[in-house]
Design a protein around this motif. Structure first.
Motif, PDB file in Angstrom:
ATOM      1  N   VAL A 157     -82.282  36.484 -84.417  1.00  0.00           N
ATOM      2  CA  VAL A 157     -82.135  37.314 -83.227  1.00  0.00           C
ATOM      3  C   VAL A 157     -82.727  36.570 -82.036  1.00  0.00           C
ATOM      4  CG1 VAL A 157     -82.761  39.483 -82.105  1.00  0.00           C
ATOM      5  CG2 VAL A 157     -82.137  39.462 -84.526  1.00  0.00           C
ATOM      6  N   ILE A 158     -81.899  36.333 -81.019  1.00  0.00           N
ATOM      7  CA  ILE A 158     -82.324  35.660 -79.797  1.00  0.00           C
ATOM      8  C   ILE A 158     -82.855  36.678 -78.800  1.00  0.00           C
ATOM      9  CG2 ILE A 158     -81.510  34.291 -77.822  1.00  0.00           C
ATOM     10  CD1 ILE A 158     -79.464  33.042 -79.844  1.00  0.00           C
ATOM     11  N   ASP A 159     -82.165  37.816 -78.691  1.00  0.00           N
ATOM     12  CA  ASP A 159     -82.601  38.879 -77.783  1.00  0.00           C
ATOM     13  C   ASP A 159     -81.989  40.185 -78.251  1.00  0.00           C
ATOM     14  OD1 ASP A 159     -83.950  40.039 -75.676  1.00  0.00           O
ATOM     15  OD2 ASP A 159     -82.617  39.279 -74.117  1.00  0.00           O
ATOM     16  N   THR A 160     -82.705  41.279 -78.014  1.00  0.00           N
ATOM     17  CA  THR A 160     -82.186  42.596 -78.327  1.00  0.00           C
ATOM     18  C   THR A 160     -82.803  43.606 -77.368  1.00  0.00           C
ATOM     19  OG1 THR A 160     -81.762  44.204 -80.080  1.00  0.00           O
ATOM     20  CG2 THR A 160     -83.894  43.099 -80.139  1.00  0.00           C
ATOM     21  N   PHE A 161     -81.975  44.507 -76.879  1.00  0.00           N
ATOM     22  CA  PHE A 161     -82.434  45.518 -75.928  1.00  0.00           C
ATOM     23  C   PHE A 161     -81.395  46.619 -75.856  1.00  0.00           C
ATOM     24  CE2 PHE A 161     -80.243  42.155 -73.651  1.00  0.00           C
ATOM     25  CZ  PHE A 161     -79.284  42.848 -72.921  1.00  0.00           C
ATOM     26  N   THR A 162     -81.733  47.682 -75.159  1.00  0.00           N
ATOM     27  CA  THR A 162     -80.804  48.772 -74.891  1.00  0.00           C
ATOM     28  C   THR A 162     -80.538  48.798 -73.395  1.00  0.00           C
ATOM     29  OG1 THR A 162     -81.626  50.057 -76.755  1.00  0.00           O
ATOM     30  CG2 THR A 162     -80.432  51.267 -75.039  1.00  0.00           C
ATOM     31  N   ALA A 163     -79.262  48.720 -73.021  1.00  0.00           N
ATOM     32  CA  ALA A 163     -78.873  48.773 -71.613  1.00  0.00           C
ATOM     33  C   ALA A 163     -78.444  50.191 -71.268  1.00  0.00           C
ATOM     34  CB  ALA A 163     -77.713  47.806 -71.360  1.00  0.00           C
ATOM     35  N   LEU A 164     -78.917  50.685 -70.132  1.00  0.00           N
ATOM     36  CA  LEU A 164     -78.442  51.951 -69.584  1.00  0.00           C
ATOM     37  C   LEU A 164     -77.395  51.575 -68.549  1.00  0.00           C
ATOM     38  CD1 LEU A 164     -81.791  53.918 -69.293  1.00  0.00           C
ATOM     39  CD2 LEU A 164     -80.192  53.776 -71.197  1.00  0.00           C
ATOM     40  N   TYR A 165     -76.141  51.655 -68.972  1.00  0.00           N
ATOM     41  CA  TYR A 165     -75.005  51.104 -68.229  1.00  0.00           C
ATOM     42  C   TYR A 165     -74.197  52.217 -67.572  1.00  0.00           C
ATOM     43  CZ  TYR A 165     -70.382  48.957 -67.598  1.00  0.00           C
ATOM     44  OH  TYR A 165     -69.181  48.517 -67.092  1.00  0.00           O
ATOM     45  N   SER A 166     -73.987  52.080 -66.259  1.00  0.00           N
ATOM     46  CA  SER A 166     -73.164  53.029 -65.521  1.00  0.00           C
ATOM     47  C   SER A 166     -71.760  52.452 -65.365  1.00  0.00           C
ATOM     48  CB  SER A 166     -73.755  53.296 -64.133  1.00  0.00           C
ATOM     49  OG  SER A 166     -72.828  54.024 -63.350  1.00  0.00           O
ATOM     50  N   PRO A 167     -70.785  52.982 -66.114  1.00  0.00           N
ATOM     51  CA  PRO A 167     -69.414  52.493 -65.949  1.00  0.00           C
ATOM     52  C   PRO A 167     -68.887  52.742 -64.533  1.00  0.00           C
ATOM     53  CG  PRO A 167     -69.610  53.795 -67.959  1.00  0.00           C
ATOM     54  CD  PRO A 167     -70.885  53.974 -67.187  1.00  0.00           C
ATOM     55  N   LEU A 203     -70.565  52.689 -61.673  1.00  0.00           N
ATOM     56  CA  LEU A 203     -71.129  51.695 -60.759  1.00  0.00           C
ATOM     57  C   LEU A 203     -70.872  50.269 -61.231  1.00  0.00           C
ATOM     58  CD1 LEU A 203     -74.626  53.302 -60.054  1.00  0.00           C
ATOM     59  CD2 LEU A 203     -72.578  53.412 -58.623  1.00  0.00           C
ATOM     60  N   GLN A 204     -70.460  50.106 -62.477  1.00  0.00           N
ATOM     61  CA  GLN A 204     -70.350  48.810 -63.137  1.00  0.00           C
ATOM     62  C   GLN A 204     -71.659  48.041 -62.978  1.00  0.00           C
ATOM     63  OE1 GLN A 204     -66.689  46.643 -62.249  1.00  0.00           O
ATOM     64  NE2 GLN A 204     -65.869  47.623 -64.076  1.00  0.00           N
ATOM     65  N   ALA A 205     -72.733  48.688 -63.435  1.00  0.00           N
ATOM     66  CA  ALA A 205     -74.061  48.082 -63.328  1.00  0.00           C
ATOM     67  C   ALA A 205     -74.953  48.592 -64.439  1.00  0.00           C
ATOM     68  CB  ALA A 205     -74.684  48.419 -61.976  1.00  0.00           C
ATOM     69  N   VAL A 206     -75.838  47.712 -64.898  1.00  0.00           N
ATOM     70  CA  VAL A 206     -76.908  48.112 -65.811  1.00  0.00           C
ATOM     71  C   VAL A 206     -78.045  48.589 -64.925  1.00  0.00           C
ATOM     72  CG1 VAL A 206     -78.583  47.306 -67.520  1.00  0.00           C
ATOM     73  CG2 VAL A 206     -76.206  46.512 -67.621  1.00  0.00           C
ATOM     74  N   LEU A 207     -78.367  49.881 -65.008  1.00  0.00           N
ATOM     75  CA  LEU A 207     -79.421  50.444 -64.172  1.00  0.00           C
ATOM     76  C   LEU A 207     -80.802  50.177 -64.739  1.00  0.00           C
ATOM     77  CD1 LEU A 207     -77.811  53.860 -63.211  1.00  0.00           C
ATOM     78  CD2 LEU A 207     -77.693  51.657 -62.021  1.00  0.00           C
ATOM     79  N   ALA A 208     -80.895  50.005 -66.054  1.00  0.00           N
ATOM     80  CA  ALA A 208     -82.189  49.726 -66.688  1.00  0.00           C
ATOM     81  C   ALA A 208     -81.943  49.120 -68.057  1.00  0.00           C
ATOM     82  CB  ALA A 208     -83.015  51.007 -66.813  1.00  0.00           C
ATOM     83  N   ARG A 209     -82.943  48.416 -68.543  1.00  0.00           N
ATOM     84  CA  ARG A 209     -82.952  47.906 -69.911  1.00  0.00           C
ATOM     85  C   ARG A 209     -84.197  48.430 -70.594  1.00  0.00           C
ATOM     86  NH1 ARG A 209     -81.484  41.474 -69.908  1.00  0.00           N
ATOM     87  NH2 ARG A 209     -79.298  41.685 -69.340  1.00  0.00           N
ATOM     88  N   ARG A 210     -84.066  48.748 -71.862  1.00  0.00           N
ATOM     89  CA  ARG A 210     -85.221  49.142 -72.675  1.00  0.00           C
ATOM     90  C   ARG A 210     -85.425  48.071 -73.727  1.00  0.00           C
ATOM     91  NH1 ARG A 210     -83.212  55.265 -73.652  1.00  0.00           N
ATOM     92  NH2 ARG A 210     -83.821  56.095 -71.631  1.00  0.00           N
ATOM     93  N   TYR A 211     -86.613  47.512 -73.730  1.00  0.00           N
ATOM     94  CA  TYR A 211     -86.962  46.522 -74.740  1.00  0.00           C
ATOM     95  C   TYR A 211     -87.826  47.220 -75.788  1.00  0.00           C
ATOM     96  CZ  TYR A 211     -85.172  43.055 -71.543  1.00  0.00           C
ATOM     97  OH  TYR A 211     -84.356  42.331 -70.721  1.00  0.00           O
TER      98      TYR A 211
END
Length: 189
Positions: free
Chosen positions: A123-133, A135-143
């Protein structure tokens, strides 16, 4: 525009389904990113170097995202500083829907698990993205997935380019205090 003191990220639509993100830091050089549909990073450029993530599959087939969707896409990471180390796999899992509050607004988001693994399965990286379709933007990431970042700092939320920021209201802003209430289905006799 996502911003907080010392950091701002400006999002602009770009050809080919891309979203260009111009990140400006008070104490660091600016950075430009291109993200497919505002979610999947495919290019990054700054004074510290360039990085391209070349997909070996069709990213268009992944969208629109829906709750419960799962996908895997292979990439080759190209950097101006070192040769490719093989392929990497991006696994996306849409865990569900939620609303996310930024400032005085609430936005509908998809909760998207992202895990990048190397050829050997590391695993290189893992997170949860809070993605607004919308806005087409990730508003936050949870690590919070048990990776090294989470082990060092617990659960941390941040936007793709840095720390959590305030979003300047847009046409998609739903005032937080005026959210429509969900209506319960009428009881049937």
């Amino acid at each position: 525009m996502l911003e907080k003191p010392g950091i701002s990220s400006e999002f602009r639509p770009a050809p080919g389904g891309m979203v260009a993100v111009a990140n400006r830091y008070q104490s660091d050089s600016p950075q430009t990113q291109y993200l497919y549909a505002g979610l999947i990073e495919v290019f990054r450029d700054s004074d510290t170097g360039r990085l391209s993530m070349i997909p070996l599959g069709d990213l268009k087939k992944l969208f629109p995202l829906k709750a419960g969707a799962k996908s895997k896409t292979e990439f080759v990471r190209l950097s101006s500083k070192k040769a490719p180390q093989g392929t990497e796999t991006l696994a996306l899992t849409v865990k569900g829907k939620d609303t996310y509050r930024l400032g005085d607004c609430k936005y509908n988001v998809l909760v998207v698990g992202e895990t990048i693994t190397g050829e050997s399965g590391n695993v290189i990286d893992t997170f949860t993205a809070l993605y607004s379709p919308d806005l087409q933007a990730v508003l936050a990431r949870r690590y919070d997935e048990g990776n090294e970042r989470a082990k060092r700092g617990g659960v941390r939320e941040d936007q793709a380019a840095g720390a959590m920021r305030r979003l300047r209201p847009t046409a998609n802003c739903q005032p937080a205090e005026h959210q429509p209430r969900r209506r319960r289905p009428a009881a049937t006799a």
